[in-house]
Design a protein around this motif. Structure first.
Motif, PDB file in Angstrom:
ATOM      1  N   UNK A   1      71.067  46.689  67.283  1.00 26.49           N
ATOM      2  CA  UNK A   1      69.875  46.455  68.092  1.00 26.49           C
ATOM      3  C   UNK A   1      68.607  46.751  67.309  1.00 26.49           C
ATOM      4  N   UNK A   2      68.579  47.880  66.611  1.00 23.81           N
ATOM      5  CA  UNK A   2      67.424  48.217  65.775  1.00 23.81           C
ATOM      6  C   UNK A   2      67.290  47.233  64.620  1.00 23.81           C
ATOM      7  N   UNK A   3      68.422  46.855  64.013  1.00 24.68           N
ATOM      8  CA  UNK A   3      68.379  45.923  62.887  1.00 24.68           C
ATOM      9  C   UNK A   3      67.847  44.561  63.316  1.00 24.68           C
ATOM     10  N   UNK A   4      68.185  44.132  64.517  1.00 22.96           N
ATOM     11  CA  UNK A   4      67.706  42.841  65.023  1.00 22.96           C
ATOM     12  C   UNK A   4      66.184  42.852  65.145  1.00 22.96           C
ATOM     13  N   UNK A   5      65.635  43.913  65.684  1.00 21.45           N
ATOM     14  CA  UNK A   5      64.182  43.989  65.794  1.00 21.45           C
ATOM     15  C   UNK A   5      63.526  44.028  64.417  1.00 21.45           C
ATOM     16  N   UNK A   6      64.117  44.785  63.487  1.00 19.75           N
ATOM     17  CA  UNK A   6      63.572  44.825  62.135  1.00 19.75           C
ATOM     18  C   UNK A   6      63.636  43.474  61.450  1.00 19.75           C
ATOM     19  N   UNK A   7      64.701  42.723  61.687  1.00 19.18           N
ATOM     20  CA  UNK A   7      64.812  41.387  61.118  1.00 19.18           C
ATOM     21  C   UNK A   7      63.760  40.455  61.710  1.00 19.18           C
TER      22      UNK A   7
END
Length: 653
Positions: free
Chosen positions: A97-103
Motif C-alpha cells: 500500500x505504501x509502495x503504491x502511493x510512492x510509485x
C-alpha cells in the motif's frame, strides 16, 4: 503577403499554447502548496490526473516527438527507468500500500518532466514558467499572511510556522524554491514593469515568511544556491540590485520575525505575530515599489556599457569587502573557523540545542537525523540491490534505530532514501538523471545570451536549492516542492534553440514516443484514480455519524485500494464498535498480512484482544510488536504487565 507568411502566425500560436500549458503545469505546485504541500493523496492525485491528461494531448498532437536533443532523451530515459524500478519494487515491498502511493508520486514527477520537456522543445517560454512558479508561490504566501495571527494555534508549533504545507521545513522549501526565479524576473529589462514589481514583492514576502519556519536547512540550501545563481547569471549586477532590497528587508525585520519564535505559543505568539505581520507587508510593498521604479527607469534610460561594467566591478569589490568584514567579525567573535565547524559537527551528532534560546538558527542539533541516516544506510547494506521497498523505510526504522527517537516515516535524506528503498539500481538511475540534467544546462552556458544565461542560472539555482535541502529532508513526498524542481531540471535538459538536436527523431521514434506517452498517461490513470477514489470514500466514512454507513463507505474504499493496511485497521475499529468481533478480528489479521514488518497492526490487534479479555493472544501480539519496535516503552509496559498477570507465561523481552 508571401506564401510563407501564414506559417509564422501558426508557429507563434503554437508557442503561445505551449507556454500557457507550461504555466498551467507550473501552477499545479502552488495549488498543492495550499493543500499540505500535496502530501496526502487528495492533494496530489488531481494534479497527477491533470498531468496525465496533458501528456495524452501532447502525445496525440505529436509534440512528444520534438524531444530530439540527446540530452533530453537521456534524462527522460533515466527518470523513466527510475519510475519503472519504483513500480517493480511493489514485488518485494512488505507494505505494498505504501509502495503504491510512492510509485504514484514518482510517476507524477515523470509525467511532469516529460510534459515540460515536450512543451519547451515546442517553443514554450522559460520566462513564463519562472513567472508562474514565483508569482503562484507569492500568491499563496499573500493568502497565508493574514491567517497567521487568527489561526496561530493551527499554523504554528513551538513558535515555528507550519504553514499550508503542515511541516516547517517543507513550508520553507516551498516558499524559497522559486526565490531565484523571482530575482531573475525582477532584474530582467525584457520583463513588463508590473511583473518585475510583483516578482520582487513576492521574493520579499516569501523569504520573510520562510524565516518564521526557523528552518536551518532552508538557510543552508539558500546559501548554497546563491553562488550557483551569481556564477552562472548573465546579469550579475542586476541580480545584485534585485537581491539588495530583499536582503535589506530581511535584515531589518529579522528581530521581529525571530521574536515570533521566541514568543512560543498562546497569547504571546499571537501578539508577536500582530507586531510582525504589518512589517512584512510594508517590506513587500517597499520591495515592489523599488522593482517598479527600477523597471520604469530601465524603460527610459540605460547606462553606457562602460559605466555598467564599472558599476559591476564596484559592486563586486563592495561584496568582497563586505565578505572580508564579515569574516573578520566572525573570527573576532567565534575564533578559528575550523574549530567552530568542529564544535557544530559535535553539536549535530550529540543533539546539542544550545543557542536555541536566542534563535533556532544558532542551534546545530541534528534532531535525530544521524539515527535516521544510520538506519537507512543499514537498510541499503542489508538489501544493496533491491532496497527494502518504496516507502517501506518506516518499519525498519523502528526495528533498527538503536536509540529512542520520535515518530519517523522517511530517512530525511533523498540520496539515502533512494538507496535504502530502491537499492543501488534506483540510486544510480536517480543520480544519473540529476547529473544529465545539470550537465545539459551547463554545457549550453557559453552559447546563450545574457537573458538566456540568467534564466539558466535561475533554473539551476532552484534545482540546486531543492537538491541541497532534500539531502536533509523528505521532500520527495511533497509534490509542491519536487514538481517545480522537476520543471527546472526539464528547463536545463530541454533544447534552448529550435535547431538543437534536430533530425535525431525519425518517424518510428516519434510513433514510439507517442505510444510511450499514452502508456504513461494510462498508467497514471490506473494508479491515481483508485487511490483518489478510495481516499474520498475513506473521508466520507470518517465523517459519517452512522457506523453502518461508515462501514459501507470503508468497504468500498478497501475494494478500490485492496493493498492498504490502514483501511482494514479503520474497518476493525468500526466493526468492534458495532459488536462484530469476528469481523474485527479478521480485519486486524488482514492489516497484519498487508504490513507484516510494521509493529502498529500487531499492537492494535493486541489491544483488541486485551479489551475483550483474551490476555494470552494479547500478550503474544504485544511481544511480536515489541520485537519490531524494541525501544517503545508503552509496549514494554504492556508486555510486563500481562506477563506479571500470567505467571505461567515465560517472560520475554
Amino acid at each position: 503577403m508571401s506564401a510563407a507568411s501564414p506559417g509564422k502566425p501558426l508557429a507563434e500560436h503554437g508557442r503561445l499554447a505551449a507556454s500557457l500549458a507550461l504555466c498551467a503545469l507550473a501552477l499545479l505546485a502552488p495549488w498543492m502548496g495550499w493543500r499540505y504541500g500535496g502530501y496526502y493523496v487528495g492533494g496530489w492525485a488531481p494534479p497527477a490526473l491533470a498531468s496525465a491528461a496533458l501528456l495524452l494531448v501532447l502525445a496525440a498532437a505529436g509534440a512528444l516527438g520534438r524531444m530530439r536533443s540527446p540530452w533530453s532523451a537521456a534524462a527522460a530515459a533515466l527518470l523513466t527507468g527510475y519510475a519503472a524500478w519504483t513500480f517493480l519494487s511493489l514485488l518485494w515491498s512488505p507494505d505494498r500500500g505504501e509502495a503504491w502511493q510512492g510509485a504514484g508520486l514518482t510517476l507524477l514527477y515523470l509525467l511532469a518532466f516529460w510534459a515540460a520537456l515536450s512543451l519547451l522543445s515546442s517553443g514554450a517560454s522559460r520566462r513564463w514558467a519562472l513567472a508562474a512558479c514565483a508569482l503562484g508561490t507569492g500568491a499563496v504566501a499573500a493568502l497565508t499572511l493574514p491567517r497567521l495571527a487568527p489561526e496561530a494555534e493551527e499554523l504554528f508549533v513551538n513558535g515555528r510556522l507550519l504553514g499550508t504545507a503542515g511541516y516547517s521545513n517543507a513550508e520553507a522549501a516551498f516558499l524559497l524554491l522559486p526565490f531565484w526565479a523571482a530575482l531573475c524576473l525582477a532584474g530582467s529589462p525584457r520583463v513588463n514593469p508590473l511583473l518585475r514589481c510583483l516578482a520582487l514583492a513576492a521574493a520579499a514576502l516569501c523569504s520573510q515568511l520562510a524565516v518564521l519556519t526557523q528552518s536551518r536547512g532552508a538557510a543552508m540550501a539558500l546559501a548554497a544556491s546563491l553562488p550557483v545563481f551569481f556564477l552562472l547569471s548573465g546579469r550579475r549586477m542586476r541580480g545584485a540590485l534585485a537581491l539588495l532590497p530583499v536582503a535589506a528587508a530581511l535584515i531589518l525585520n529579522f528581530p521581529q520575525l525571530n521574536g515570533v519564535y521566541l514568543a512560543g505559543e498562546g497569547a504571546a505568539l499571537e501578539e508577536a505575530l500582530r507586531r510582525a505581520v504589518p512589517q512584512v507587508w510594508l517590506a513587500a510593498l517597499a520591495c515592489g515599489l523599488y522593482g517598479l521604479g527600477w523597471a520604469l527607469l530601465d524603460a527610459r534610460w540605460r547606462p553606457p556599457a562602460r559605466a555598467a561594467r564599472a558599476a559591476g566591478a564596484a559592486t563586486l569589490a563592495a561584496l568582497l569587502l563586505l565578505a572580508a568584514a564579515g569574516g573578520a567579525a566572525f573570527y573576532a567573535r567565534e575564533g578559528s573557523p575550523v574549530r567552530w565547524v568542529q564544535q557544530k559537527a559535535e553539536a549535530f551528532q550529540n543533539g546539542d540545542r544550545s543557542g536555541q534560546e536566542q534563535s533556532r538558527y544558532l542551534s546545530a542539533s541534528g534532531s535525530g537525523r544521524l539515527v535516521m541516516w544510520r538506519v537507512a544506510w543499514e537498510d541499503f547494506a542489508r538489501h544493496p540491490v533491491l532496497g527494502v521497498g518504496t516507502h517501506n523505510y518506516e518499519a525498519t526504522y523502528y526495528r533498527l534505530r538503536g536509540e529512542r527517537a520520535g515518530y519517523v516515516r522517511q530517512p530525511h535524506s533523498l540520496p539515502l532514501e533512494a538507496l535504502a528503498e530502491r537499492g543501488v539500481v534506483g540510486g544510480a538511475l536517480l543520480a544519473g538523471f540529476l547529473g544529465v540534467c545539470f550537465a545539459a544546462g551547463l554545457r549550453r552556458f557559453g552559447g546563450l545570451n545574457a537573458e538566456g544565461r540568467t534564466q539558466l542560472a535561475a533554473a539551476c539555482a532552484a534545482a540546486a536549492y531543492w537538491l541541497a535541502h532534500s539531502g536533509l529532508e523528505w521532500f520527495w513526498q511533497f509534490p509542491a516542492i519536487t514538481l517545480p524542481a522537476m520543471l527546472c531540471l526539464a528547463a536545463l535538459a530541454a533544447p534552448w534553440s529550435r535547431g538543437e538536436g534536430e533530425g535525431g527523431a525519425g518517424g518510428r521514434t516519434e510513433r514510439s514516443l507517442r505510444l510511450a506517452g499514452a502508456g504513461l498517461a494510462a498508467l497514471m490513470l490506473a494508479t491515481a484514480l483508485p487511490l483518489y477514489a478510495a481516499d474520498r470514500y475513506a473521508q466520507q466514512s470518517a465523517a459519517a455519524e452512522n457506523p453502518w454507513m461508515a462501514l459501507q463507505r470503508l468497504e468500498t474504499a478497501r475494494r478500490l485500494n485492496p493493498v492498504s493496511a490502514e483501511l482494514p485497521l479503520r474497518e476493525a475499529e468500526l466493526l468492534e464498535r458495532v459488536g462484530d468481533w469476528p469481523g474485527a478480528t479478521g480485519a486486524y489479521a488482514e492489516a497484519i498480512r498487508l504490513s507484516p514488518e510494521h509493529y502498529a497492526p500487531y499492537a492494535a490487534m493486541a489491544g483488541f484482544y486485551e479489551r475483550h479479555g483474551d490476555a494470552q493472544n494479547a500478550l503474544e501480539l504485544y511481544r511480536r510488536a515489541l520485537e519490531l519496535n524494541p525501544l517503545e516503552p508503552a509496549l514494554r509496559g504492556k508486555v510486563r504487565r500481562l506477563e506479571e498477570a500470567s505467571p505461567s507465561s515465560p517472560a520475554r523481552g
